[in-house]
Scaffold this motif. Structure first.
Motif, short mmCIF file in Angstrom:
data_model
loop_
_atom_site.label_atom_id
_atom_site.label_comp_id
_atom_site.label_asym_id
_atom_site.label_seq_id
_atom_site.Cartn_x
_atom_site.Cartn_y
_atom_site.Cartn_z
N PHE A 101 -27.33 72.05 -37.90
CA PHE A 101 -27.74 70.69 -37.56
C PHE A 101 -28.68 70.66 -36.36
N ILE A 102 -29.52 69.62 -36.35
CA ILE A 102 -30.52 69.40 -35.31
C ILE A 102 -30.25 68.05 -34.66
N TYR A 103 -30.20 68.02 -33.34
CA TYR A 103 -30.08 66.76 -32.61
C TYR A 103 -31.47 66.32 -32.17
N LYS A 112 -24.06 74.57 -29.89
CA LYS A 112 -23.71 74.66 -31.31
C LYS A 112 -24.81 74.18 -32.25
N SER A 113 -25.78 73.45 -31.73
CA SER A 113 -26.85 72.94 -32.59
C SER A 113 -27.84 74.05 -32.93
N TYR A 114 -28.51 73.88 -34.06
CA TYR A 114 -29.56 74.82 -34.46
C TYR A 114 -30.79 74.65 -33.56
N LYS A 115 -31.16 73.42 -33.32
CA LYS A 115 -32.28 73.10 -32.45
C LYS A 115 -32.03 71.72 -31.83
N GLN A 150 -42.17 73.48 -39.47
CA GLN A 150 -42.00 74.71 -38.69
C GLN A 150 -40.59 74.82 -38.14
N VAL A 151 -40.07 73.71 -37.60
CA VAL A 151 -38.70 73.72 -37.06
C VAL A 151 -37.69 74.02 -38.17
N LEU A 152 -37.94 73.47 -39.37
CA LEU A 152 -37.04 73.70 -40.50
C LEU A 152 -37.31 75.02 -41.21
N ASN A 153 -38.34 75.73 -40.72
CA ASN A 153 -38.72 77.02 -41.31
C ASN A 153 -39.01 76.87 -42.81
#
Length: 356
Positions: free
Chosen positions: A110-112, A136-139, A350-353
């Motif tokens: 998850f991304i905040y 704990k977040s991915y980004k 890009q953030v989500l690859n």
């Protein structure tokens, strides 16, 4: 030999509602951007207020009681097997965010998103919980460079990315043409926006005597207070509270300029939308947001933060210095090219690859 087609990414985007505020509009436009980029988007809304455009499949949880709602949400996220969850909620309650971290988002990527320089609005005011959220977040996606630097400084965070709010040029209706010249302010009628002091600054300016009106779009708790302030200043024929308007762009596009008088901001959509419509802006130089869009005397005017006397002075300059005003008006649209949705979507990919 050609590569097999890329498997579509499956993303859940979560917010409380799709109505009323700037955050909620960004929530909606982001789901639309992601959907248009070929991502399978599920737009999850925790309340039943839906006025703004969105992309993908809409799933509303507003009809359920609070605890049932969050069990339903957890089950939906688990059963749908999303590649990523993007969270557009305000996050104020530390206990609730502990539940999200350890139950609703357990074993999920998850991304905040953070949309204000007041970090406690999105990371709670509990330092320990905030650190857990970041860990704990991915980004973490911040809408401005100032917010990114603040998160990194306060929490020693390493995975903060900047993705600004985006704007698309809308087809503008001419039906909102008002029968007078005016400047405009847009936002909820709440203390944060300081419309009461903006009205006072306007009353002290040369604009009323030049027959340039002030139009305010929005609804909120300060409606009566503002009506009383207008009456006390004998400005009922010059200041207009027009309420919520679905096609805000029509009103902005016919204004002389937009004014922002907030106590603080993140990356205010109203500035972005005005500039994209060729309308210059006068704004307080809040610690986050305006100075990443406004180039002083190029596409608008930055005013010393919270200096309402100076705000009055700058409004006077903008209506009396036609050369400066026309220069800012000419530069407005090109100045926000880097915030076009076609550019910003690539930052999300890009953030989500996802993508090339």
């Amino acid at each position: 030999m050609t590569n097999p087609p890329k498997k579509p990414l499956k993303v859940a985007v979560i917010g409380y509602k799709l109505a009323e505020g700037g955050l909620e509009r960004v929530f909606g436009t982001t789901t639309k951007m992601l959907h248009d980029a070929g991502i399978e988007v599920h737009t999850l809304v925790l309340e039943d207020k839906i006025d703004y455009e969105f992309g993908g499949k809409l799933v509303a949880f507003g009809q359920y009681l609070k605890f049932v709602k969050y069990f339903k949400l957890r089950n939906y996220l688990k059963n749908q097997k999303f590649d990523c969850v993007i969270d557009f909620r305000h996050r104020i309650n530390p206990r609730m965010e502990w539940v999200f971290l350890n139950f609703i988002y357990r074993n999920l990527k998850f991304i905040y998103t953070v949309h204000s320089s007041r970090l406690e609005t999105y990371l709670t005011d509990n330092n320990w919980v905030a650190k857990q959220m970041i860990r704990k977040s991915y980004k973490i996606v911040a809408v401005s460079h100032f917010i990114k630097q603040k998160i990194e400084s306060e929490f020693n965070a390493k995975l903060v990315k900047v993705i600004p709010n985006s704007v698309s040029i809308h087809s503008v209706s001419t039906t909102e043409k008002l029968p007078f010249d005016y400047i405009i302010a847009v936002g909820r009628l709440v203390p944060l926006k300081q419309f009461d002091q903006l009205i006072e600054s306007y009353s002290n300016s040369v604009l009323p005597e030049k027959n340039i009106h002030l139009v305010v779009l929005g609804t909120g708790e300060e409606q009566t207070l503002l009506e009383n302030r207008i009456a006390n200043l004998n400005l009922e024929d010059k200041v207009h509270l027009l309420g919520f308007k679905e096609n805000v762009w029509g009103y902005i596009s016919n204004a002389k300029f937009l004014v922002l008088s907030s106590q603080y901001e993140g990356f205010p959509m109203t500035i972005l939308e005005a500039l994209s419509l060729g309308i210059p802006v006068i704004s307080f130089d809040c610690e986050s947001g305006p100075n990443e869009m406004i180039i002083n005397h190029h596409n608008g005017i930055l005013v010393e933060n919270q200096n309402f006397t100076e705000l009055t002075h700058k409004m006077n300059i903008f209506v009396e210095d036609e050369v400066l005003y026309q220069n800012c008006k000419t530069n407005a649209i090109s100045s926000v090219a880097k915030f076009q949705s076609e550019v910003v979507i690539n930052q999300w990919l890009q953030v989500l690859n996802y993508g090339n």
